[in-house]
Structure formats: C-alpha cells, structure tokens
Design a protein around this motif. Structure first.
Motif: not given
Length: 133
Positions: A92-94
C-alpha cells in the motif's frame, strides 16, 4: 468474536521468515511436495518439513496424498485471501513493483494500487473453482 491472541497466533505463524517464503510458493494452487516447497523457499528439506507440519496443524495448509507422496497446498480460499490481504497491505505505501509476479498479485501493472479494481486474488487453492479439492 475475533480476539487479539487468535490474530497474533496466525500472524506469528505466517510471519516467521522461513514460512513467509514458503507460503507464496503455494499461491498458484498447485500442490507441492516438501522438497519442492523447500527448493522454492531456498531452505533445507528438514527446515521445510518442520514448518510444513506447523502450517498444516494450524489449518493454513492441507495435505494431498498421491501414492507415496504427500503434497501440500493452501487449505482454503480464506487462506489465499489472507495472504493476498497481507501483500496488499505491504504494498500500500510502496511504489509499484518491478517484480511481475508481485505486480500481478497487487494489480499494479499500470500503476494501480492494491485497492484498484484490477486487484484480484488467485484461484487454485482447496475449495476454489479449479476443480481441485
């Protein structure tokens, strides 16, 4: 009711580094022998055997007998969904992955994130429509 200890037990089981490299080898739904899982995870057969026993006892994996061989696969579509969910959260945050396998699982081939409609879990574990049970 889902309790913290229940979540912690499964998370710890899957979170072990050796088991975390073994489980993805089974995501395509094909049952694998302990030796095949060990090779895919790049661990010794002895290590794989101990981890496969734990994953099977916990209901994460099931065993298929083919003659003298024991083959392992994910136990249910729920397990596949759990692994897909973990991958989605991890990504999700990559930035989008350059690994085509990981990108396909996350649905980010064209920059779509894990919440994009292109994100679809794989079929093929026990109880899915591939005909394997």
């Amino acid at each position: 009711m889902i309790t913290g200890p229940m979540i912690a037990e499964i998370a710890a089981l899957i979170g072990d580094s050796a088991r975390a490299t073994m489980v993805p080898a089974l995501l395509d739904g094909r049952p694998l022998t302990a030796s095949e899982v060990a090779a895919a995870a790049r661990i010794t057969p002895q290590t794989a055997s101990a981890h496969l026993a734990k994953l099977t006892a916990a209901g994460v994996l099931s065993v298929v007998r083919r003659g003298r061989q024991r083959q392992f696969r994910l136990a249910s579509p729920t397990v596949t969904d759990m692994i897909d969910g973990i991958v989605a959260v991890a990504l999700e945050k990559r930035p989008p992955s350059r690994d085509p396998e990981l990108a396909a699982r996350a649905g980010d081939r064209a920059g779509a994130g894990p919440h994009h409609p292109a994100f679809t879990p794989r079929e093929g574990c026990a109880g899915t429509s591939t005909g394997q049970t």
